[in-house]
Design a protein around this motif. Structure first.
Motif, PDB file in Angstrom:
ATOM      1  N   ASP A   6     -19.955 -34.316  -4.351  1.00 33.13           N
ATOM      2  CA  ASP A   6     -20.335 -35.437  -3.320  1.00 33.13           C
ATOM      3  C   ASP A   6     -19.335 -35.407  -2.120  1.00 33.13           C
ATOM      4  O   ASP A   6     -19.610 -35.636  -1.030  1.00 33.13           O
ATOM      5  CB  ASP A   6     -20.579 -36.791  -4.063  1.00 33.13           C
ATOM      6  N   SER A  10     -19.736 -34.366   1.632  1.00 34.90           N
ATOM      7  CA  SER A  10     -19.761 -35.119   2.761  1.00 34.90           C
ATOM      8  C   SER A  10     -18.423 -35.049   3.811  1.00 34.90           C
ATOM      9  O   SER A  10     -18.477 -35.127   5.034  1.00 34.90           O
ATOM     10  CB  SER A  10     -19.149 -36.626   2.404  1.00 34.90           C
ATOM     11  N   ARG A  14     -19.015 -34.192   7.761  1.00 32.97           N
ATOM     12  CA  ARG A  14     -18.074 -34.901   8.825  1.00 32.97           C
ATOM     13  C   ARG A  14     -17.344 -33.716   9.515  1.00 32.97           C
ATOM     14  O   ARG A  14     -17.330 -33.838  10.786  1.00 32.97           O
ATOM     15  CB  ARG A  14     -17.083 -35.800   7.973  1.00 32.97           C
TER      16      ARG A  14
END
Length: 98
Positions: A6, A10, A14
């Motif tokens: 995860d 992420s 970004r």
């Protein structure tokens, strides 16, 4: 998926977002200042030279007690300054929007 996957996903998201933002909204080019400077110079020079040439012609065709050349040269400078002022204001507004 575990916690590490995860975080990696992420982080990739970004980075992709930053890359997309940099591509969509590039920063100002270093050469943009030279272009603006040249545009302002031409905005003043063209009306000034045009006024002087028109004044020279009018001095020959319709002589007066004053010099058409000097009067229209000054008028060209004033008009050129107003045009350049408009360009500076426009460039400033464009920078504020980015």
């Amino acid at each position: 998926m575990n916690d590490e996957d995860d975080r990696a996903a992420s982080e990739i998201g970004r980075r992709a977002g930053r890359m997309k933002n940099a591509r969509d909204k590039p920063g100002p080019s270093p050469l943009r200042g030279f272009g603006t400077f040249g545009m302002i110079g031409w905005s003043v020079a063209v009306p000034t030279v045009g006024g002087a040439l028109l004044g020279l012609w009018l001095d020959r065709v319709a002589p007066q007690g004053f010099s058409w050349t000097l009067a229209l040269l000054l008028g060209g400078v004033v008009i050129g300054v107003f045009i350049a002022w408009g360009w500076v204001l426009k460039e400033g507004n464009d920078d504020d929007r980015s």
